[in-house]
Write a protein that holds these residues in place. Structure first.
Motif, PDB file in Angstrom:
ATOM      1  N   CYS A 183       4.412  -0.895  -1.056  1.00  0.00           N
ATOM      2  CA  CYS A 183       5.593  -1.069  -1.923  1.00  0.00           C
ATOM      3  C   CYS A 183       5.568  -0.079  -3.082  1.00  0.00           C
ATOM      4  CB  CYS A 183       5.640  -2.502  -2.468  1.00  0.00           C
ATOM      5  SG  CYS A 183       5.951  -3.745  -1.214  1.00  0.00           S
TER       6      CYS A 183
ATOM      7  N   ILE B 113      10.802  -2.325  -5.121  1.00  0.00           N
ATOM      8  CA  ILE B 113      10.502  -3.504  -5.946  1.00  0.00           C
ATOM      9  C   ILE B 113      11.009  -4.786  -5.303  1.00  0.00           C
ATOM     10  CG2 ILE B 113      12.598  -3.418  -7.375  1.00  0.00           C
ATOM     11  CD1 ILE B 113      10.667  -4.075  -9.759  1.00  0.00           C
ATOM     12  N   LYS B 114      12.030  -4.670  -4.458  1.00  0.00           N
ATOM     13  CA  LYS B 114      12.583  -5.868  -3.809  1.00  0.00           C
ATOM     14  C   LYS B 114      11.541  -6.527  -2.904  1.00  0.00           C
ATOM     15  CE  LYS B 114      16.448  -7.443  -0.939  1.00  0.00           C
ATOM     16  NZ  LYS B 114      17.647  -7.019  -0.166  1.00  0.00           N
TER      17      LYS B 114
ATOM     18  N   THR C 260       8.526  -7.777  -4.946  1.00  0.00           N
ATOM     19  CA  THR C 260       8.755  -9.077  -5.587  1.00  0.00           C
ATOM     20  C   THR C 260       8.615 -10.218  -4.588  1.00  0.00           C
ATOM     21  OG1 THR C 260      10.302  -7.975  -7.096  1.00  0.00           O
ATOM     22  CG2 THR C 260      10.380 -10.376  -7.028  1.00  0.00           C
ATOM     23  N   GLN C 261       9.084 -10.003  -3.339  1.00  0.00           N
ATOM     24  CA  GLN C 261       8.941 -11.027  -2.301  1.00  0.00           C
ATOM     25  C   GLN C 261       7.471 -11.291  -1.983  1.00  0.00           C
ATOM     26  OE1 GLN C 261      11.279  -9.504   0.925  1.00  0.00           O
ATOM     27  NE2 GLN C 261      13.247  -9.957  -0.036  1.00  0.00           N
TER      28      GLN C 261
ATOM     29  N   HIS D  62       5.040 -10.788  -4.066  1.00  0.00           N
ATOM     30  CA  HIS D  62       4.531 -11.487  -5.254  1.00  0.00           C
ATOM     31  C   HIS D  62       4.786 -12.992  -5.131  1.00  0.00           C
ATOM     32  CE1 HIS D  62       4.401 -11.648  -9.974  1.00  0.00           C
ATOM     33  NE2 HIS D  62       3.514 -12.452  -9.406  1.00  0.00           N
ATOM     34  N   ALA D  63       5.993 -13.345  -4.702  1.00  0.00           N
ATOM     35  CA  ALA D  63       6.330 -14.766  -4.523  1.00  0.00           C
ATOM     36  C   ALA D  63       5.430 -15.407  -3.473  1.00  0.00           C
ATOM     37  CB  ALA D  63       7.795 -14.905  -4.116  1.00  0.00           C
TER      38      ALA D  63
ATOM     39  N   LEU E  28      -0.638  -6.108  -8.491  1.00  0.00           N
ATOM     40  CA  LEU E  28       0.745  -6.429  -8.867  1.00  0.00           C
ATOM     41  C   LEU E  28       1.192  -5.611 -10.080  1.00  0.00           C
ATOM     42  CD1 LEU E  28       0.751 -10.296  -8.349  1.00  0.00           C
ATOM     43  CD2 LEU E  28       2.294  -8.680  -7.222  1.00  0.00           C
TER      44      LEU E  28
ATOM     45  N   TYR F 204       4.326  -2.950  -9.927  1.00  0.00           N
ATOM     46  CA  TYR F 204       5.494  -3.007 -10.816  1.00  0.00           C
ATOM     47  C   TYR F 204       5.584  -1.745 -11.679  1.00  0.00           C
ATOM     48  CZ  TYR F 204       6.604  -7.857  -9.658  1.00  0.00           C
ATOM     49  OH  TYR F 204       6.980  -9.006  -9.006  1.00  0.00           O
TER      50      TYR F 204
ATOM     51  N   CYS G 290       6.948   1.030  -9.626  1.00  0.00           N
ATOM     52  CA  CYS G 290       8.371   0.789  -9.331  1.00  0.00           C
ATOM     53  C   CYS G 290       9.229   0.874 -10.598  1.00  0.00           C
ATOM     54  CB  CYS G 290       8.553  -0.582  -8.678  1.00  0.00           C
ATOM     55  SG  CYS G 290       7.906  -0.669  -6.999  1.00  0.00           S
TER      56      CYS G 290
ATOM     57  N   ASN H  37       9.196  -1.103 -13.330  1.00  0.00           N
ATOM     58  CA  ASN H  37       9.576  -2.354 -13.985  1.00  0.00           C
ATOM     59  C   ASN H  37       8.446  -2.803 -14.912  1.00  0.00           C
ATOM     60  OD1 ASN H  37      10.298  -5.066 -14.660  1.00  0.00           O
ATOM     61  ND2 ASN H  37      11.596  -5.143 -12.850  1.00  0.00           N
TER      62      ASN H  37
ATOM     63  N   CYS I 136       8.121  -6.842 -15.654  1.00  0.00           N
ATOM     64  CA  CYS I 136       7.451  -7.619 -14.599  1.00  0.00           C
ATOM     65  C   CYS I 136       5.959  -7.295 -14.556  1.00  0.00           C
ATOM     66  CB  CYS I 136       8.091  -7.340 -13.242  1.00  0.00           C
ATOM     67  SG  CYS I 136       9.708  -8.105 -13.036  1.00  0.00           S
TER      68      CYS I 136
END
Length: 700
Positions: free
Chosen positions: A161, A167-168, A171-172, A174-175, A192, A196, A199, A201, A204
């Motif tokens: 990633c 980042i999409k 983030t998934q 990460h969840a 993580l 981020y 990416c 961000n 985050c």
């Protein structure tokens, strides 16, 4: 000693109860990366009754793979009579570690069954070879087939990633991690933060860092790098101080990131403090990456001598070190030294070429930048989007549309089709800027429309370009489209809008947009915005309002804003206000001839020749010299430059002969020169010397 004892045991007794002595000895050879010893041990195994044992043969595959002998590993794998899951995993791991991912995939597909290790090896192999889409494809398949995802699965997927800047999916993942026992794992938390950060961000990344129950040096390094690469760079320094307060000792990666943050901030004081820390540590003093960062930091802070000092003391240098020095010399306007260092470089890469080309454009040597690009092409170096950005900038500075179009052709030949991606946007924006500065609004508009993806720079380049080329209404229309697309204006946008209103004579709209800056968008007007408003009001004849605006500016007015008002006073013939403004200008810059000349011209237009003489006398007394006018014309690719009273041109006789003919035609048409009494005695030829435009016209 233990290794020799094991060897004696193996040599002395081939009827061992199990193969563990072979395995232990093999481990020691793997640790020392001794391929020769592994082969010798292999020959002993072949002579023993363990020659067909799957366990020890699997260990041999692993050993050969880790020592880089793929051929031996494959031979052992092919001769195993009874393969198990570990046999397959060992050869897949060996192949992926050596970069043979496609071959590993073929074996993976032919496996009778997979386990967690098989999946992790293939995902990791693709991620390590920068084949990120395939890494994520196998990660998703692994999850769908209900295999247990561990920290290695997640780590490789997050690395993919990061490489894709996706980042999409990041983030998934990460969840997904949050639903497992790895959510508090320090390795996962660091991965993580890194994902981020790459990416872009920062928020985050900071949240992922805050959620970590345990942190190590890698975690802190990831967060510092996140801020250093994405900003604000000052936050990287704050995190570094917190890291020290927590008792975590920085390493070379930490300090390199902090030094880079100092370079971005031009924080020379903090940079020197880090340098002092480095000098005191023997382990770090000669680290190549850290020394390169220090050279770059000093160069970007315009401390080229200190950069050179660090550079000269480096025991080992590489292309990065030398490129930083080239860039530093160019920034310090020492372009000749930069070129000399560039010429002496044993190894050059595209970054080195870009640094020198950028140096030439930044120092106004645009023709030399173009010549260097030709050398780059001759040496078969592949240009990047940054190369084309500098090339197009040079064409824009020269206002050479023909060269700009040739550069555009090179852009297309190198595959920039303005579809999606940061590089295509960058080149597209450079093309728009070049075409607008060359006056080819239609071409700039076409590039803008063909861009599949745009950023705020794209919109700004078009709005400012329209405004500068006199298309005020089009600029305002595009501004409305920009707002409708969800893009918010910045200070550059508003300069373009105010400039557009000025050129279009839209005084009420200009007032509205100026007041909306802070009211609607939270943008405090800068000096340039006030200058645009003064120009707008001055063109419309609202001279007193313009004067009041200048005197209520929150910052001290400079010569530019007062000069704009003085020009408006001349246009509208307000001599009283003109005298007041000229006094203000001369207080700021008494050596500038501009206010004297403008005021003198205003007096001449009113027939006040005595005041014209007085102004000229003051100029002589103050030692102020009027800057000579200059113009140029391009004919058949050759540029001829003319100064006032210029007699250096090889065709000067023919030029002035044609010029005298033009003057006669002008007089017959009713032209009367606007000169003072003392100038009437000057010859017509002297007048032609004074007026530079006809000289250029005569030559053309």
């Amino acid at each position: 000693m233990a290794k020799r004892r094991l060897l004696n045991q193996i040599v002395g007794d081939l009827l061992l109860p199990d193969s563990s002595p072979f395995a232990k000895l093999l481990d020691s050879y793997i640790q020392s990366k001794s391929l020769l010893d592994i082969r010798r041990l292999h020959s002993r195994i072949i002579k023993s009754h363990f020659a067909s044992e799957t366990f020890i043969l699997n260990r041999l595959i692993d050993g050969y793979g880790k020592c880089g002998s793929l051929e031996d590993a494959q031979k052992v794998f092919n001769k195993i009579p009874q393969r198990n899951i570990f046999s397959w995993n060992s050869v897949i791991t060996a192949l992926t570690k050596l970069g043979f991912v496609d071959e590993a995939t073929e074996i993976f597909v032919s496996m009778p069954e997979h386990d967690q290790c098989s999946w992790n090896s293939i995902i990791s192999g693709f991620a390590q070879q920068d084949r990120f889409e395939e890494a994520l494809y196998y990660f998703v398949r692994m999850h769908r087939e209900d295999f247990f995802l561990n920290e290695y699965s997640f780590g490789s997927a997050l690395s993919a990633c990061s490489g894709l800047k996706d980042i999409k999916i990041g983030t998934q993942i990460h969840a997904l991690i949050m639903k497992t026992r790895f959510f508090s794992n320090v390795y996962m938390g660091s991965a993580l933060v890194d994902m981020y950060g790459k990416c872009g961000n920062v928020n985050c990344g900071q949240r992922a860092f805050n959620d970590m129950s345990e942190r190590n040096r890698v975690s802190w390094n990831s967060l510092i790098t996140c801020y250093e690469q994405n900003g604000p760079a000052s936050a990287a320094l704050d995190v570094f101080l917190r890291m020290l307060e927590c008792g975590i000792e920085p390493d070379e990666l930490t300090l390199a990131s902090v030094v880079s943050a100092c370079a971005s901030l031009s924080a020379i004081k903090e940079g020197r403090q880090i340098h002092a820390r480095v000098v005191k540590c023997n382990k770090l003093r000669n680290d190549l990456v850290l020394c390169n960062a220090l050279v770059d930091m000093y160069a970007k802070c315009s401390r080229i001598n200190e950069a050179r000092c660090v550079f000269d003391r480096m025991p080992v240098r590489n292309v990065v070190s030398e490129t930083s020095m080239v860039s530093g010399y160019a920034k310090a306007t020492c372009v000749i030294t930069a070129r000399l260092m560039f010429t002496k470089m044993m190894e050059k890469n595209i970054v080195s070429w870009n640094a020198l080309i950028a140096g030439y454009t930044q120092n106004g040597e645009d023709e030399e930048a173009l010549r260097l690009f030709r050398l780059l092409k001759r040496d078969s170096v592949c240009p990047t989007h940054y190369t084309f950005g500098n090339l197009l900038n040079a064409c824009a500075n020269l206002a050479d549309l023909q060269l700009g179009r040739q550069a555009h052709t090179h852009v297309l030949k190198h595959g920039f089709r303005f579809q999606v991606g940061e590089e295509s946007i960058f080149v597209g924006n450079s093309l728009i800027d070049m075409y607008m500065k060359c006056g080819s609004v239609e071409d700039g508009d076409l590039v803008f429309k063909n861009m599949m993806e745009k950023d705020w720079v794209s919109w700004n380049a078009m709005i400012v370009g329209y405004a500068q080329n006199g298309y005020g209404n089009k600029a305002l229309e595009l501004y409305k489209n920009m707002l409708a697309s969800g893009e918010n204006p910045d200070h550059v946008t508003m300069i373009g809008i105010l400039c557009a209103c000025s050129h279009a004579g839209l005084i009420e709209e200009g007032r509205h947009y100026f007041s909306s800056m802070s009211r609607e968008y939270g943008l405090l007007p800068l000096k340039d915005h006030y200058t645009c408003m003064v120009d707008l009001l001055g063109r419309a004849g609202c001279l007193i309002e313009a004067k009041n605006l200048i005197e209520t500016m929150p910052m001290k007015p400079d010569a530019v804003v007062w000069g704009s008002l003085l020009g408006a006073c001349k246009i509208h013939g307000d001599i009283t206000l003109g005298e007041y403004v000229a006094e203000k200008l001369l207080e700021i810059d008494p050596g500038n001839s501009g206010p004297y000349v403008l005021l003198s011209n205003m007096y001449a237009e009113l027939g006040r020749w005595g005041d014209v003489g007085r102004i000229r006398k003051v100029m002589r007394k103050q030692g102020v010299i009027k800057q000579p006018g200059c113009s140029w014309i391009e004919i058949k690719g050759h540029v001829s430059v003319f100064m006032v009273k210029d007699k250096r041109h090889p065709q000067r006789k023919d030029i002035y002969l044609a010029l005298n003919t033009l003057i006669k035609h002008m007089k017959r048409a009713g032209y009367i020169p606007d000169v003072g009494d003392q100038e009437k005695c000057e010859s017509e030829l002297a007048l032609s010397y004074e007026n530079n435009f006809p000289a250029t016209a005569a030559f053309g």
